[in-house]
Design a protein around this motif. Structure first.
Motif, short mmCIF file in Angstrom:
data_model
loop_
_atom_site.label_atom_id
_atom_site.label_comp_id
_atom_site.label_asym_id
_atom_site.label_seq_id
_atom_site.Cartn_x
_atom_site.Cartn_y
_atom_site.Cartn_z
N VAL A 17 0.94 -1.11 -0.08
CA VAL A 17 0.06 -0.11 0.00
C VAL A 17 0.96 1.41 -0.15
N LEU B 147 -8.21 2.35 -2.29
CA LEU B 147 -8.61 1.74 -1.17
C LEU B 147 -9.77 2.33 -0.21
N PHE C 235 -12.39 0.84 -1.35
CA PHE C 235 -12.47 -0.71 -0.56
C PHE C 235 -12.77 -0.60 0.85
N THR C 236 -12.59 0.67 1.48
CA THR C 236 -12.92 0.60 3.07
C THR C 236 -14.40 0.85 2.78
N SER D 6 -7.10 0.52 6.22
CA SER D 6 -8.50 0.47 5.93
C SER D 6 -8.95 0.60 7.43
#
Length: 284
Positions: free
Chosen positions: A160, A193, A196-197, A223
């Motif tokens: 990440v 992301l 994604f979270t 996250s």
């Protein structure tokens, strides 16, 4: 006299009965609470496992997206003819590939960018570029670790990092573009992301105070329902965080920001991410 004897034996008997009843009730209460706590802890661990499995499956599906797109003929033609005289139609192939990248991104909004890179590291075109001719982006990523690994023939999921375009936390998934057995370029996708979270982390509620979060293999929070902690908090700085990183799976009792909490966690060996579920002990 008889009344006195009756009272003399009756009162202690009643007291013994009351004490026994109270003791039985107390034992029953604590046993029930212990059983309930065990059930909740087991459920907490199961939630962590199922969440991690879902996340790993989702990342794997994104890998398959990139692999599939890297095998498309328009992508191959754009890379293999890049730099050749316009009479060969190379500009047409680049434009067609660019349109494909845009359509991929539109259908898959969790990608911040999808790009084609030549073997020399020059980014040929991306989903964020309006191609009017064969002019390339002017970017070169030959020093990026994910590019170097993919150029060797591997499908790569990067660590990440902060996006160069938006500053948001992202991962990069890259796959080789091949001509027979030779790698002639790389196709990569930048996965957002925060998206994604919102999909995997924010919707999960455990009681009134509980939540789920995800850390990478270095302990960095990637996250979390509290956005201020993402890429700013590393659990390695805490004792319980170090213990989590040493183990693949477990259950810990900790004090987190003033809350007595039970933390269940599990790490995936392949991507190295750990999912943790936190619940307030006062709610058990």
């Amino acid at each position: 006299m008889k009344t006195g004897l009756r009272e003399k034996f009756l009162l202690p008997t009643l007291l013994l009965i009351l004490m026994g009843t109270s003791l039985t009730a107390s034992v029953s209460f604590f046993n029930s609470k212990r059983t309930l706590t065990s059930q909740i802890n087991a459920q907490l661990q199961q939630n962590v496992r199922s969440t991690l499995e879902y996340i790993v499956s989702w990342v794997e599906n994104r890998k398959q997206d990139i692999i599939l797109w890297a095998q498309q003929s328009t992508i191959f033609q754009a890379v293999s003819t890049a730099g050749v005289d316009d009479d060969s139609g190379s500009a047409i192939f680049v434009k067609e590939a660019n349109e494909n990248l845009k359509s991929y991104k539109k259908a898959h909004p969790y990608f911040e960018e999808i790009a084609i890179v030549k073997a020399d590291g020059n980014v040929l075109t991306t989903s964020n570029l309006d191609v009017r001719n064969e002019t390339m982006t002017g970017r070169n990523i030959k020093d990026r670790a994910f590019f170097q690994k993919s150029l060797q023939g591997s499908v790569v999921v990067s660590d990440v990092t902060a996006s160069e375009l938006s500053g948001k936390p992202v991962i990069v998934i890259a796959a080789p573009i091949k001509a027979e057995n030779a790698v002639i370029g790389v196709l990569y996708g930048v996965v957002d992301l925060p998206y994604f979270t919102k999909k995997f982390v924010e919707p999960i509620k455990i009681g009134s105070q509980g939540y789920v979060y995800v850390v990478d293999n270095n302990g960095m929070v990637i996250s979390h329902p509290d956005a201020t902690k993402i890429m700013n908090l590393n659990i390695r700085s805490s004792d319980y965080g170090q213990q989590m990183l040493k183990q693949e799976e477990g259950l810990l009792e900790q004090n987190i920001e003033g809350m007595r909490a039970m933390v269940a966690f599990k790490r995936d060996r392949d991507i190295g991410w750990t999912v943790a579920a936190v619940v307030s002990i006062d709610e058990l």
